[in-house]
Design an enzyme around this catalytic site. Structure first.
Site, PDB file in Angstrom:
ATOM      1  N   CYS A 119       8.914  -3.468   7.327  1.00 39.58           N
ATOM      2  CA  CYS A 119       9.250  -4.902   7.292  1.00 39.58           C
ATOM      3  C   CYS A 119       9.393  -5.454   8.703  1.00 39.58           C
ATOM      4  CB  CYS A 119      10.576  -5.141   6.591  1.00 39.58           C
ATOM      5  SG  CYS A 119      10.647  -4.402   5.003  1.00 39.58           S
TER       6      CYS A 119
ATOM      7  N   LYS B 104      17.789   2.205  -8.455  1.00 45.43           N
ATOM      8  CA  LYS B 104      16.418   2.235  -8.986  1.00 45.43           C
ATOM      9  C   LYS B 104      15.494   2.380  -7.773  1.00 45.43           C
ATOM     10  CE  LYS B 104      13.128  -1.081 -10.314  1.00 45.43           C
ATOM     11  NZ  LYS B 104      11.948  -0.294  -9.976  1.00 45.43           N
ATOM     12  N   PRO B 105      14.965   3.607  -7.560  1.00 45.40           N
ATOM     13  CA  PRO B 105      14.064   3.772  -6.409  1.00 45.40           C
ATOM     14  C   PRO B 105      12.670   3.261  -6.759  1.00 45.40           C
ATOM     15  CG  PRO B 105      14.301   5.854  -7.583  1.00 45.40           C
ATOM     16  CD  PRO B 105      15.148   4.846  -8.328  1.00 45.40           C
ATOM     17  N   ALA B 106      11.864   3.012  -5.747  1.00 44.39           N
ATOM     18  CA  ALA B 106      10.481   2.585  -5.990  1.00 44.39           C
ATOM     19  C   ALA B 106       9.758   3.664  -6.802  1.00 44.39           C
ATOM     20  CB  ALA B 106       9.781   2.391  -4.651  1.00 44.39           C
ATOM     21  N   SER B 107       8.904   3.232  -7.718  1.00 43.62           N
ATOM     22  CA  SER B 107       8.214   4.199  -8.590  1.00 43.62           C
ATOM     23  C   SER B 107       7.255   5.085  -7.802  1.00 43.62           C
ATOM     24  CB  SER B 107       7.445   3.473  -9.682  1.00 43.62           C
ATOM     25  OG  SER B 107       8.349   2.743 -10.440  1.00 43.62           O
TER      26      SER B 107
ATOM     27  N   GLU C 126       2.502 -11.315   6.018  1.00 43.54           N
ATOM     28  CA  GLU C 126       2.718  -9.949   6.483  1.00 43.54           C
ATOM     29  C   GLU C 126       1.557  -9.073   5.985  1.00 43.54           C
ATOM     30  OE1 GLU C 126       6.217  -8.484   4.496  1.00 43.54           O
ATOM     31  OE2 GLU C 126       6.850  -7.400   6.283  1.00 43.54           O
TER      32      GLU C 126
ATOM     33  N   TRP D 271       9.419   1.770  -1.178  1.00 39.41           N
ATOM     34  CA  TRP D 271       8.719   3.048  -0.999  1.00 39.41           C
ATOM     35  C   TRP D 271       8.459   3.370   0.469  1.00 39.41           C
ATOM     36  CZ3 TRP D 271       4.557   1.728   1.787  1.00 39.41           C
ATOM     37  CH2 TRP D 271       4.044   0.452   1.631  1.00 39.41           C
ATOM     38  N   ASN D 272       8.657   2.409   1.370  1.00 42.96           N
ATOM     39  CA  ASN D 272       8.205   2.678   2.745  1.00 42.96           C
ATOM     40  C   ASN D 272       9.155   3.577   3.542  1.00 42.96           C
ATOM     41  OD1 ASN D 272      10.049   0.599   2.926  1.00 42.96           O
ATOM     42  ND2 ASN D 272       8.933  -0.541   4.480  1.00 42.96           N
TER      43      ASN D 272
ATOM     44  N   GLU E 184      17.229  -7.581   1.841  1.00 43.21           N
ATOM     45  CA  GLU E 184      16.445  -7.321   3.059  1.00 43.21           C
ATOM     46  C   GLU E 184      14.997  -7.555   2.661  1.00 43.21           C
ATOM     47  OE1 GLU E 184      17.897  -6.891   5.752  1.00 43.21           O
ATOM     48  OE2 GLU E 184      19.852  -6.087   5.222  1.00 43.21           O
ATOM     49  N   LEU E 185      14.452  -8.679   3.107  1.00 45.76           N
ATOM     50  CA  LEU E 185      13.157  -9.117   2.548  1.00 45.76           C
ATOM     51  C   LEU E 185      12.028  -9.036   3.579  1.00 45.76           C
ATOM     52  CD1 LEU E 185      14.662 -12.070   0.481  1.00 45.76           C
ATOM     53  CD2 LEU E 185      14.335  -9.684  -0.203  1.00 45.76           C
TER      54      LEU E 185
ATOM     55  N   GLY F 182      12.891  -5.317  -0.212  1.00 48.20           N
ATOM     56  CA  GLY F 182      11.540  -5.487  -0.748  1.00 48.20           C
ATOM     57  C   GLY F 182      10.999  -6.845  -0.335  1.00 48.20           C
ATOM     58  N   SER F 183      10.069  -7.353  -1.134  1.00 47.62           N
ATOM     59  CA  SER F 183       9.396  -8.594  -0.733  1.00 47.62           C
ATOM     60  C   SER F 183      10.287  -9.813  -0.969  1.00 47.62           C
ATOM     61  CB  SER F 183       8.103  -8.757  -1.528  1.00 47.62           C
ATOM     62  OG  SER F 183       8.419  -9.062  -2.866  1.00 47.62           O
TER      63      SER F 183
HETATM   64  C1  SIN Z   1      12.122  -1.538   7.024  1.00 47.56           C
HETATM   65  O1  SIN Z   1      10.957  -1.665   7.330  1.00 47.56           O
HETATM   66  O2  SIN Z   1      12.580  -2.057   6.001  1.00 47.56           O
HETATM   67  C2  SIN Z   1      13.120  -0.744   7.808  1.00 47.56           C
HETATM   68  C3  SIN Z   1      12.667  -0.282   9.090  1.00 47.56           C
HETATM   69  C4  SIN Z   1      13.796   0.326   9.887  1.00 47.56           C
HETATM   70  O3  SIN Z   1      14.950   0.399   9.472  1.00 47.56           O
HETATM   71  O4  SIN Z   1      13.488   0.719  11.000  1.00 47.56           O
END
Ligand code: SIN
Length: 489
Positions: free
Chosen positions: A290, A181-184, A387, A157-158, A256-257, A234-235
């Site tokens: 992330c 499947k996008p974040a809800s 985090e 979602w970010n 990508e965690l 995600g996490s």
């Molecule tokens: C992320 O936080 O997963 C991506 C951030 C970015 O691509 O700059």
């Protein structure tokens, strides 16, 4: 009600096989604006059947899509890119409404995301093979690269408008089809992208969007044997589970965690550059990235000046609804995000950290939070290990370069790191010594479609963006041609 120049970009259905569907038996779920709790849409909650239907559609679409000349796929991706740019204002409004980030950041994210369509439209034409010198005179050896098949993407979602193109563009460029499947919390951005894909002429079944639960849609995507590749952001916790499930039918995965990014400020750093870098890295998207600096380390000689300058800059940040002018920090995504930030803050204060600015929920209420700086952070605190994913900047102290490297690497994660120095030798020493996939040197912003993004250690597997990103969606096939010396009868 969200006002858009083109109201058809706000969709409230699933997108399967090129059609908008509202299966009668599905329940619904509400998408809300985190700034004020207003409902933006009620979407059908897809289940296993819809996920399966989307996978079947993607499997049917695959042979034709894969067989098209790369130039044709490239042209369609370029059209998709053009439509995203034409609709940037509406897309930014949808993104701010469902995610909370300030409108200017939303716009920036859409341009960043769109750039992946443009980049991979070009890379589609560069999926080269190889010839290998053969051991025998009557042989020719070749390597060809082919699309892996149906891909499942699970996105967070970010950065919905950046993470989806970062996965979909290379997949489609390679000749794969996709079920997303996008974040809800942020499905509306995904559905708007699907609407534009359809207008661009991306054929039915090539790109499908199925918002739904992790235990139903997510589970189906990761276990369905027609899906040959899973790409997830995600996490680490969820990534680990998905990887285990994907192993049942040996799917290719890219993950990508989570991260726990260190940001190191050496005595010889340019103070203003270091403060600007820390602000950009820590407070972009309210600290919900992330790659956010999670642990900020300043060397003894610059510590006091850095702490003072950073606190002064943070105290000026304007918090508010992302639609308001000049706002730089919107709400956090939900109450769980507020609770996690509070937990880290309270733990740090209990262990001796000093709050220099911020330090609590914002007076605006809801999920607004005061951008916060804490000095005197130590390795015992939760913020050193986990985090935060919120607007909390803890500042630790270090004395020597060797200590800085040891502290920075003292984490299971390895996504992003930053350091600020004017010593050229140190740039190369730390560039090698830091165990992170993305390293910003004298900058807090590294994201660019032409550069590889991805982590080491528990931060993931694979790379997105750059010329490497398309490899994640390709299989390598070796052809050994023999008996070429004998003329055909
Ligand atoms: C992320 O936080 O997963 C991506 C951030 C970015 O691509 O700059």
């Amino acid at each position: 009600m969200l006002k858009l120049a083109d109201p058809n970009l706000l969709r409230d259905s699933l997108f399967i096989d090129g059609a908008w569907v509202k299966p009668p038996k599905c329940g619904t779920f509400a998408v809300q604006n985190p700034a004020n709790g207003q409902q933006l849409a009620a979407l059908p909650l897809a289940g296993r059947d819809q996920a399966r239907a989307a996978v079947d559609a993607a499997a049917r679409a695959f042979p034709d899509w894969a067989a098209r000349p790369a130039r044709e796929r490239s042209q369609l991706l370029r059209r998709w890119h053009g439509l995203v740019l034409e609709n940037v204002d509406d897309l930014a409004r949808i993104l701010t409404a469902e995610q909370g980030k300030p409108l200017s950041e939303a716009r920036g994210e859409i341009l960043y995301g769109a750039a992946f369509f443009e980049w991979f439209a070009e890379e589609a034409k560069r999926v080269y093979g190889e010839t290998i010198p053969a051991p025998n005179a009557d042989q020719r050896l070749l390597v060809i690269r082919q699309p892996i098949g149906v891909c499942a993407a699970i996105t967070p979602w970010n950065f919905p408008m950046a993470m989806i193109p970062r996965k979909a563009a290379p997949a489609l460029a390679a000749g794969c089809t996709m079920v997303l499947k996008p974040a809800s919390a942020t499905p509306l951005s995904a559905l708007a992208l699907a609407e534009l894909a359809s207008r661009a002429g991306i054929p039915a079944g090539v790109f499908n969007v199925v918002p739904g639960g992790a235990k139903t849609v997510g589970d189906e995507l990761v276990t369905n044997s027609s899906v040959r590749k899973l790409t997830f952001t995600g996490s680490t916790e969820v990534g680990r589970e998905l990887m285990a499930k994907a192993s049942t039918n040996i799917k290719k995965v890219s993950l990508e965690l989570g991260g726990n990014a260190p940001l190191l400020v050496f005595d010889d750093a340019h103070l203003e550059t270091a403060v600007a870098g820390a602000m950009a890295s820590k407070f972009r998207n309210m600290g919900q990235t992330c790659v956010c600096a999670n642990r900020i380390y300043a060397q003894d000689g610059i510590y006091d000046r850095f702490v003072e300058a950073l606190s002064a800059a943070v105290s000026k940040l304007k918090v508010g609804d992302g639609f308001e002018d000049q706002v730089q920090q919107g709400p956090l995504i939900d109450e769980a995000a507020v609770q996690k930030t509070l937990e880290h803050l309270q733990d740090a204060v209990r262990l001796g950290g000093k709050v220099l600015t911020g330090g609590s929920r914002h007076s605006l209420g809801g999920t607004f939070f005061e951008p916060t700086v804490i000095s005197g952070a130590t390795a015992e605190m939760l913020v050193a290990r986990e985090e935060t994913f919120g607007p909390l900047a803890p500042i630790f102290r270090f004395s020597s370069e060797a200590e800085a490297i040891r502290l920075a690497n003292d984490t299971e994660y390895g996504l992003a790191a930053y350091f600020f120095t004017r010593d050229n030798g140190r740039v190369w020493r730390l560039g090698s010594a830091l165990e992170f996939g993305v390293i910003g040197i004298n900058t807090g912003v590294t994201s660019y479609e032409g550069a590889p993004f991805g982590g080491l250690k528990a931060s993931g597997i694979g790379r997105e963006g750059s010329h490497l990103g398309i490899d994640e969606f390709l299989e390598v096939k070796y052809l050994c041609v023999a008996d070429i010396a004998r003329p055909a009868a």
